[in-house]
Design a protein around this motif. Sequence first.
Motif, short mmCIF file in Angstrom:
data_model
loop_
_atom_site.label_atom_id
_atom_site.label_comp_id
_atom_site.label_asym_id
_atom_site.label_seq_id
_atom_site.Cartn_x
_atom_site.Cartn_y
_atom_site.Cartn_z
N SER A 215 9.23 -5.99 -8.18
CA SER A 215 10.35 -6.08 -9.13
C SER A 215 11.70 -5.93 -8.43
O SER A 215 12.74 -6.18 -9.04
CB SER A 215 10.20 -5.01 -10.21
N SER A 266 2.49 0.84 -1.33
CA SER A 266 2.37 2.27 -1.07
C SER A 266 0.92 2.76 -1.21
O SER A 266 0.09 2.11 -1.85
CB SER A 266 3.26 3.04 -2.04
N GLU A 423 5.35 10.14 3.70
CA GLU A 423 6.12 8.93 4.01
C GLU A 423 7.43 8.96 3.22
O GLU A 423 7.42 9.05 1.99
CB GLU A 423 5.33 7.66 3.62
#
Length: 522
Positions: A215, A266, A423
């Motif tokens: 998106s 992810s 992360e």
Amino acid sequence: MTAPASRPLSKFANEPVSTFASADARQAAHAALEKVRKQFAHEHQLWIAGAHHKTGDLLNSVNPSRPSEIVGRHHRATVALATRAIEDAHAYFDEYRKTTAAQRIEWAARVAALLRDHKLEFDAWLVSEAGKTWPEADADVSEAIDFCEYYARQMQHYATPPQLVQMPGERDEMVYLPLGAGIIIPPWNFPLAIMTGMSVAALVAGNTIVIKPSSETPTIAAKFVEILREAGFPPRSFHLCTGSGSTVGDTLVEHPKTRFVSFTGSRDVGLRINELAAKPRKGQIWIKRVVAEMGGKDAIIVDREADIESAATGVVQSAYGYQGQKCSACSRAIVDEKVYDQFLEKVKAKVAALSVGPSENPENYMGPVISDSARKTILNYIETGKREGRLVAGGGAADGDGYFIQPTVIADVDSKARIFQEEIFGPVLAVTKAKDFDHALALANDTEYGLTGAVYSNNPEKIRQARDEFFVGNLYINRKCTGAMVGSHPFGGFNMSGTDSKAGGPDYLLQFLQPKSIGEKL
Ligand code: NAP
């Protein structure tokens, strides 16, 4: 756009990347940006079942260097349209799988040729929508071209059945078949290269696809789909289903006619997709194949026997190129205590020289991070890091209207600290002291991820040890840990970094194929 004739397939060679150092190159970049800016805020429709579709529910994508600027306006798919997309991809598969490999290879090569012809425009879209600097944008487009060229050649290989041991009195062979209709879910950080790689690999192998773009970067996806059409891929072989991951994404992943999901993103989303896809739905007659390439917490080890200048340069490039938003970015420098202070001083000086600002200005080494929410998350990590270590450089937002963050260095970070383990996906480097090389390797491996890593050392024995013990999918010696090249550095990680599919490598197309053995009695 008219499709130029594709070149005959010669030996694979990587597409050159421009540095935009010359005045001519900068002028050409400026002209491309002007051209692209004229198309800003254009309304983009969905591409489903061989036709455009509007829903009126619009997603605005913005320029992260100047968020008031709308780059593209995109109709979001409804659940019903997403369902139609996968059902049509499934229905059309039976026809598409009968196209010849030679024809599909030709289409893939045409995609490469078209991207090459429009390279500067795609660069400009990447600068505008993804906040890439010009050299980073050009590397993204070059990689997209490389994937098309490389997978086209790989398909030639798999189109030729391998030699099998022949049973007496039989003809024995094995052929590679496509899987079916698959979902392509790319991230925003290599919005063209990764989307192109996953899409073209699936298509050239004979599968139909539904692309669910990020998106954050839907305009680049819409432009890419124009290229697929122009290149000649049949209109129902690919579908563009822009919309939110949680609605459109889940619908596509769960559908019983979905045969495979090719995801890059992810860890958390990858694990969710893996779990959803594992559950068979009513009418489903296969186990869905999931290829999930996920996050990283990549480390560079700097040994006491290393060239410290070169190590500092490699760490800074790996940590701050594209604002640290590469899965391969160095977010941990693990440095032998004998050279720790010397290394930190060098890194500090190099970081001070990095300019941050709008990515279209070729003077800036770093542009913005992708979004306001990414900026907030990264700034929160920086605050955590200030408590977990010693701030050496940066430490907050950078000036300007865009989502700018200062390149940040936090030293003396413990291996149990959050900024050592999680992360961050931004320009934040944790620096940790190691007692010796064994300790450095243990620290580097103290993570749930295993994507990239690098070692700087001039000691051949330590290099050998790192080859054996540094548990990452992509290991680099005496060079930075970013910048994997198609064909030379097949890419994919271990552990929570994913399924290690090795994009840009000789085995990658196998993710999209299933071998069938045929033994015929003579
Ligand atoms: P992300 O948030 O996981 O999103 C990736 C894609 O998944 C987007 O298209 C997203 O769409 C979609 N998505 C989200 N929820 C979904 C769901 N429930 N079902 C289906 N799709 C869903 O990752 P990102 O922020 O775009 O990318 C950054 C991450 O990618 C980092 O962790 C990075 O390390 C990783 N990465 C890994 C590699 C590799 O090769 N290992 C390469 C590049 C990046 P929406 O945008 O609509 O949510």
